[in-house]
Design a protein around this motif. Structure first.
Motif, mmCIF file in Angstrom:
data_model
loop_
_atom_site.group_PDB
_atom_site.id
_atom_site.type_symbol
_atom_site.label_atom_id
_atom_site.label_comp_id
_atom_site.label_asym_id
_atom_site.label_seq_id
_atom_site.Cartn_x
_atom_site.Cartn_y
_atom_site.Cartn_z
ATOM 1 N N ARG A 1 0.842 -1.203 0.000
ATOM 2 C CA ARG A 1 0.000 0.000 0.000
ATOM 3 C C ARG A 1 0.879 1.257 0.000
ATOM 4 O O ARG A 1 0.589 2.233 -0.680
ATOM 5 C CB ARG A 1 -0.951 -0.028 1.198
ATOM 6 N N THR B 1 -4.850 0.863 -7.105
ATOM 7 C CA THR B 1 -4.935 -0.596 -7.132
ATOM 8 C C THR B 1 -6.331 -1.050 -6.731
ATOM 9 O O THR B 1 -6.840 -0.669 -5.681
ATOM 10 C CB THR B 1 -3.875 -1.211 -6.190
ATOM 11 N N VAL B 2 -6.934 -1.821 -7.616
ATOM 12 C CA VAL B 2 -8.312 -2.266 -7.407
ATOM 13 C C VAL B 2 -8.342 -3.790 -7.378
ATOM 14 O O VAL B 2 -7.768 -4.443 -8.242
ATOM 15 C CB VAL B 2 -9.222 -1.751 -8.546
ATOM 16 N N ASN B 3 -8.990 -4.332 -6.365
ATOM 17 C CA ASN B 3 -9.086 -5.773 -6.176
ATOM 18 C C ASN B 3 -10.512 -6.215 -6.520
ATOM 19 O O ASN B 3 -11.453 -5.881 -5.812
ATOM 20 C CB ASN B 3 -8.738 -6.069 -4.712
ATOM 21 N N ILE C 1 1.235 -11.053 -4.809
ATOM 22 C CA ILE C 1 1.145 -9.782 -5.538
ATOM 23 C C ILE C 1 2.533 -9.137 -5.616
ATOM 24 O O ILE C 1 2.971 -8.671 -6.669
ATOM 25 C CB ILE C 1 0.153 -8.817 -4.826
ATOM 26 N N VAL D 1 -4.932 -3.587 -11.715
ATOM 27 C CA VAL D 1 -6.155 -4.318 -11.417
ATOM 28 C C VAL D 1 -5.773 -5.730 -10.989
ATOM 29 O O VAL D 1 -5.000 -6.403 -11.663
ATOM 30 C CB VAL D 1 -7.078 -4.394 -12.655
ATOM 31 N N ILE D 2 -6.286 -6.143 -9.838
ATOM 32 C CA ILE D 2 -6.079 -7.514 -9.387
ATOM 33 C C ILE D 2 -7.411 -8.225 -9.526
ATOM 34 O O ILE D 2 -8.410 -7.815 -8.932
ATOM 35 C CB ILE D 2 -5.616 -7.557 -7.913
ATOM 36 N N ASN E 1 -9.096 -11.261 -8.437
ATOM 37 C CA ASN E 1 -8.881 -12.316 -7.460
ATOM 38 C C ASN E 1 -9.492 -13.644 -7.941
ATOM 39 O O ASN E 1 -10.267 -13.674 -8.894
ATOM 40 C CB ASN E 1 -9.503 -11.901 -6.117
ATOM 41 N N ASP F 1 -5.822 -8.933 2.785
ATOM 42 C CA ASP F 1 -5.534 -7.609 2.251
ATOM 43 C C ASP F 1 -4.396 -7.728 1.238
ATOM 44 O O ASP F 1 -3.398 -8.414 1.494
ATOM 45 C CB ASP F 1 -5.112 -6.710 3.424
ATOM 46 N N GLU G 1 -4.566 -3.096 -1.716
ATOM 47 C CA GLU G 1 -5.378 -2.368 -2.686
ATOM 48 C C GLU G 1 -5.994 -1.102 -2.091
ATOM 49 O O GLU G 1 -6.113 -0.975 -0.875
ATOM 50 C CB GLU G 1 -6.502 -3.275 -3.216
ATOM 51 N N ASP G 2 -6.404 -0.197 -2.997
ATOM 52 C CA ASP G 2 -7.140 0.984 -2.543
ATOM 53 C C ASP G 2 -8.566 0.601 -2.162
ATOM 54 O O ASP G 2 -9.098 1.110 -1.192
ATOM 55 C CB ASP G 2 -7.175 2.047 -3.648
ATOM 56 N N LYS H 1 -11.851 -2.698 -2.846
ATOM 57 C CA LYS H 1 -12.350 -3.915 -3.487
ATOM 58 C C LYS H 1 -13.638 -3.598 -4.229
ATOM 59 O O LYS H 1 -14.468 -2.837 -3.737
ATOM 60 C CB LYS H 1 -12.665 -4.995 -2.445
#
Lengths: 224, 130
Positions: free
Chosen positions: A23, A33-35, A100, A116-117, A119, A130, A133-134, A136
């Motif tokens: 982070r 960063t988006v999960n 990651i 972009v993650i 999952n 966690d 990411e910024d 979820k």
């Protein structure tokens, strides 16, 4: 002699430590960063295929794909013209921060605006891990049933955005969109809501605009 | 290009997230035991919130499978289930929740922060040190 040792530690402190480092790194490099989390088959990859090409005209985007097996999702994202790296977990039901961190070595970290993650498809386990990411985004698709939020409250609670996907099928699936959102709001009233269809294109522009706005905010952030 | 990054256990329990959590727990237990020059670990007490998405039996099962051959091999795991409690930001009332409708039971507001129920914490480890 027996002795009691008081331990005040989170069980997942190791994962949390790496997530905190990530982070901090993402803040420094100004990487939003988006999960993306959901059940399998809710349409996460399809949504990404639809929204990322336009965003990539403005921003440098990288995608980390998580699946138990196969390189298929990363290949789909690459076909859409976006850099993607596939993590195959070999059976594990979620991504962890360490994975990651390792995957990042495949990208030019100084030159990313949006990470972009995607999952592993699973509404339970990824809630506990966690990834730095910024926020979820939880995706629920209409064939899954409107009570999904009530069945998986932990994931709803830790998400910031809910996307109801395959909205074009809602009426055939007898999926009551408002009821679904009501369940979700009772668990997490802060959720930002989107209704999307990759078939008709409904709602995708709004979702892309939301992410665009978040990238701009991240860039304006001083990172402190 | 892809690769496998998980090898949580040699015993094949790495597929549940409870196994992943049990392994993290065991790592901390073993570390604490060696810091305290313990001969073996007798018991481990943990707090698990009801909203932590943990199946206690699965966690117990994974812990028992993973502890074999370690200093904690005879350790008993005690799980304390922590209820979900939310504090209202409007009237400061604390509500305990059985169902997942986090509405203040005093004033009806949804402006509630959870003050417990999400725990995944270690509390105490009992070791034998001589």
């Amino acid at each position: 002699m027996s002795k009691k040792v008081e331990v005040k530690d989170k069980i997942l402190s190791k994962n949390q430590k790496i997530a905190d480092e990530l982070r901090e790194l993402f803040a420094r490099k100004k990487i939003l960063t988006v999960n993306f989390v959901s059940s399998p088959g809710s349409g996460k990859t399809s949504i990404l295929e639809k929204i990322l090409p336009d965003l990539s005209k403005k921003y440098k985007i990288c995608v980390i794909e998580g699946d138990l097996e196969t390189e298929n999702d990363a290949e789909r994202i690459r076909k859409a013209g976006i850099d993607a790296y596939q993590i195959t977990t070999g059976g594990a039901c979620h991504l962890e921060a360490f994975g990651i961190k390792k995957a990042l070595s495949n990208f030019d970290i100084d030159n990313i605006d949006l990470l972009v993650i995607e999952n592993v498809g699973n509404l339970v386990c990824p809630a506990s891990f966690d990834l730095g990411e910024d926020f979820k985004i939880v995706v629920i698709s209409t064939p899954e049933g409107e009570d999904k939020p009530a069945k998986y409250p932990s994931m709803i609670r830790v998400s910031d955005v809910i996307v109801i996907n395959k909205i074009d099928l809602a009426e055939y699936m007898e999926f009551d969109v408002n009821k679904c959102l009501e369940y979700a709001r009772k668990i997490n009233p802060r959720l930002v809501e989107f209704k999307t269809s990759c078939k008709t294109g409904e709602g995708l522009k709004e979702l892309a605009e939301f992410i665009d706005k978040k990238i701009i905010e991240k860039n304006a952030d001083t990172g402190c | 290009m892809g690769e496998t990054v998980f090898s949580l256990s040699q015993k094949g329990w790495g597929k549940l997230h409870e196994a992943s959590i049990a392994q993290s727990l065991l790592d901390i237990v073993i570390e604490t035991a060696s810091e305290n020059k313990a001969k073996f670990v007798k018991s481990v007490k943990i707090d698990i919130g009801r909203l932590a998405a943990i199946e206690n039996d699965a966690l117990m099962f994974a812990f028992d499978a993973l502890k074999e051959g370690t200093i904690a091999e005879n350790a008993r795991l005690y799980i304390n289930d922590v209820p979900i409690v939310g504090r209202c930001n409007v009237c400061s009332f604390d509500s305990e929740y059985e169902s997942f409708d986090f509405c203040c039971k005093n004033c009806g507001s949804y402006d509630v922060i959870l003050i417990s129920g999400e725990e995944l914490n270690i509390k105490e480890i009992e070791v034998e040190d001589e």
